[in-house]
Design a protein around this motif. Structure first.
Motif, PDB file in Angstrom:
ATOM      1  N   CYS A 134     -19.257  -1.716 -17.676  1.00 24.64           N
ATOM      2  CA  CYS A 134     -17.842  -1.411 -17.451  1.00 24.64           C
ATOM      3  C   CYS A 134     -17.082  -1.547 -18.765  1.00 24.64           C
ATOM      4  O   CYS A 134     -17.478  -2.295 -19.669  1.00 24.64           O
ATOM      5  CB  CYS A 134     -17.270  -2.357 -16.397  1.00 24.64           C
ATOM      6  N   CYS A 135     -15.967  -0.843 -18.891  1.00 27.36           N
ATOM      7  CA  CYS A 135     -15.161  -0.931 -20.116  1.00 27.36           C
ATOM      8  C   CYS A 135     -14.569  -2.325 -20.288  1.00 27.36           C
ATOM      9  O   CYS A 135     -14.173  -2.707 -21.399  1.00 27.36           O
ATOM     10  CB  CYS A 135     -14.049   0.117 -20.093  1.00 27.36           C
ATOM     11  N   CYS A 185     -14.315  -5.800  -7.659  1.00 22.63           N
ATOM     12  CA  CYS A 185     -13.398  -4.894  -8.349  1.00 22.63           C
ATOM     13  C   CYS A 185     -13.307  -3.589  -7.570  1.00 22.63           C
ATOM     14  O   CYS A 185     -14.169  -3.253  -6.762  1.00 22.63           O
ATOM     15  CB  CYS A 185     -13.850  -4.644  -9.787  1.00 22.63           C
ATOM     16  N   LEU A 225     -21.467   2.425  -8.798  1.00 22.20           N
ATOM     17  CA  LEU A 225     -20.017   2.334  -8.839  1.00 22.20           C
ATOM     18  C   LEU A 225     -19.397   3.594  -8.251  1.00 22.20           C
ATOM     19  O   LEU A 225     -19.982   4.662  -8.258  1.00 22.20           O
ATOM     20  CB  LEU A 225     -19.529   2.172 -10.282  1.00 22.20           C
ATOM     21  N   GLU A 250     -16.305  -5.093 -19.656  1.00 19.99           N
ATOM     22  CA  GLU A 250     -17.485  -5.950 -19.545  1.00 19.99           C
ATOM     23  C   GLU A 250     -17.297  -7.293 -20.252  1.00 19.99           C
ATOM     24  O   GLU A 250     -17.720  -8.337 -19.750  1.00 19.99           O
ATOM     25  CB  GLU A 250     -18.702  -5.231 -20.120  1.00 19.99           C
ATOM     26  N   CYS A 303      -9.727  -5.885 -11.375  1.00 22.79           N
ATOM     27  CA  CYS A 303     -10.845  -6.368 -12.178  1.00 22.79           C
ATOM     28  C   CYS A 303     -11.000  -7.859 -11.935  1.00 22.79           C
ATOM     29  O   CYS A 303     -10.003  -8.593 -11.912  1.00 22.79           O
ATOM     30  CB  CYS A 303     -10.582  -6.097 -13.662  1.00 22.79           C
ATOM     31  N   ARG A 351     -13.786  -0.613  -8.381  1.00 21.09           N
ATOM     32  CA  ARG A 351     -14.720   0.454  -8.704  1.00 21.09           C
ATOM     33  C   ARG A 351     -16.019   0.352  -7.912  1.00 21.09           C
ATOM     34  O   ARG A 351     -16.837   1.263  -7.932  1.00 21.09           O
ATOM     35  CB  ARG A 351     -15.039   0.431 -10.207  1.00 21.09           C
ATOM     36  N   GLY A 380     -20.850  -4.377 -10.612  1.00 20.35           N
ATOM     37  CA  GLY A 380     -20.311  -3.250 -11.369  1.00 20.35           C
ATOM     38  C   GLY A 380     -19.796  -3.612 -12.741  1.00 20.35           C
ATOM     39  O   GLY A 380     -19.294  -2.750 -13.464  1.00 20.35           O
ATOM     40  N   CYS A 381     -19.917  -4.867 -13.122  1.00 16.72           N
ATOM     41  CA  CYS A 381     -19.349  -5.313 -14.400  1.00 16.72           C
ATOM     42  C   CYS A 381     -20.186  -4.886 -15.599  1.00 16.72           C
ATOM     43  O   CYS A 381     -19.654  -4.645 -16.687  1.00 16.72           O
ATOM     44  CB  CYS A 381     -19.184  -6.831 -14.403  1.00 16.72           C
TER      45      CYS A 381
END
Length: 237
Positions: free
Chosen positions: A68-69, A23, A105, A71, A38, A25, A64-65
């Motif tokens: 994460c928002c 991703c 991230l 997730e 994503c 990020r 980074g998952c």
């Protein structure tokens, strides 16, 4: 390589290389790593195209998952990925790895409009370049009034070059089928509401019959909902 560069993504998938996808990020682990908004946007159909692309390996970096928002989306992707790999194991797919190594991230600004634009570029780019479709696949009436969803069209293209057993396996993973009761009188309601043109009516008078194109069906179930006499049922294979 630039973020979301679909052309280079497709070249990587064709070249038989070791592909790394993450991703946007996350800090890139190598210069040619492919970044997308994503990893959760990778549908089962698109993942199938990746797996059968001929790459030596495809690594999804998911470090980074966690937190994460998105997730929940990435968790669903993990599950779907593992299930799909098990189902496609005997098709000799590319090696797919899910990397969970924790890394910091990086902050990357992207508004909603830009995010959705990038998603559209990914879908359209892969549809047109990796799996080129032509209007010859569609009848004249269907071209004017029906639209085959990207995911459905992608599966149709994937199975084109597979052997019979492999084709059957892929179709059963993604397709739906309908069943009719004796009450079906071939009225045009289901045909008219079908958004992809998967249902057709052939013949006339007492010789009328319903024709169902499994590979055109998106599984939406509208035909079932709109049948006034409940003569249609749908099941996912």
């Amino acid at each position: 390589m630039g973020d979301h560069d679909i052309e280079e993504l497709l070249v990587s998938l064709r070249a038989g290389k070791d592909v790394v996808i993450s991703c946007m990020r996350q800090k890139q682990s190598c210069s040619d790593e492919i970044t997308i908004p994503c990893v959760g946007i990778v549908s089962k159909q698109l993942l199938t195209a990746f797996v059968l692309s001929g790459c030596r390996s495809i690594t999804f970096r998911l470090s980074g998952c966690n937190g994460c928002c998105n997730e929940d989306v990435s968790k669903a992707f993990r599950i779907e990925c593992k299930q799909l790999l098990e189902a496609l194991e005997d098709l000799r797919p590319s090696a797919v790895m899910l990397s969970e190594k924790k890394e910091q991230l990086v902050h990357h600004e992207m508004d909603r409009r830009s995010y959705l634009k990038k998603l559209r570029e990914i879908a359209v780019g892969i549809s047109q370049d990796t799996f080129p479709f032509t209007s010859d696949h569609l009848g004249d009436g269907l071209k004017k009034s029906r639209r085959i969803p990207f995911k459905t069209e992608l599966i149709r293209k994937i199975v084109t070059n597979l052997d019979r057993d492999s084709r059957t396996k892929i179709i059963h993973l993604f397709s739906s089928t309908i069943s009719l009761t004796e009450e079906c009188n071939c009225c045009p309601l289901c045909k008219g509401i079908c958004p992809t043109g998967a249902i057709k009516i052939e013949g006339s008078g007492k010789g009328k019959r319903l024709k169902f194109e499994m590979l055109d069906c998106s599984g939406c179930g509208l035909c079932v909902e709109f049948c006034k006499i409940n003569a249609i049922s749908m099941s996912h294979l």
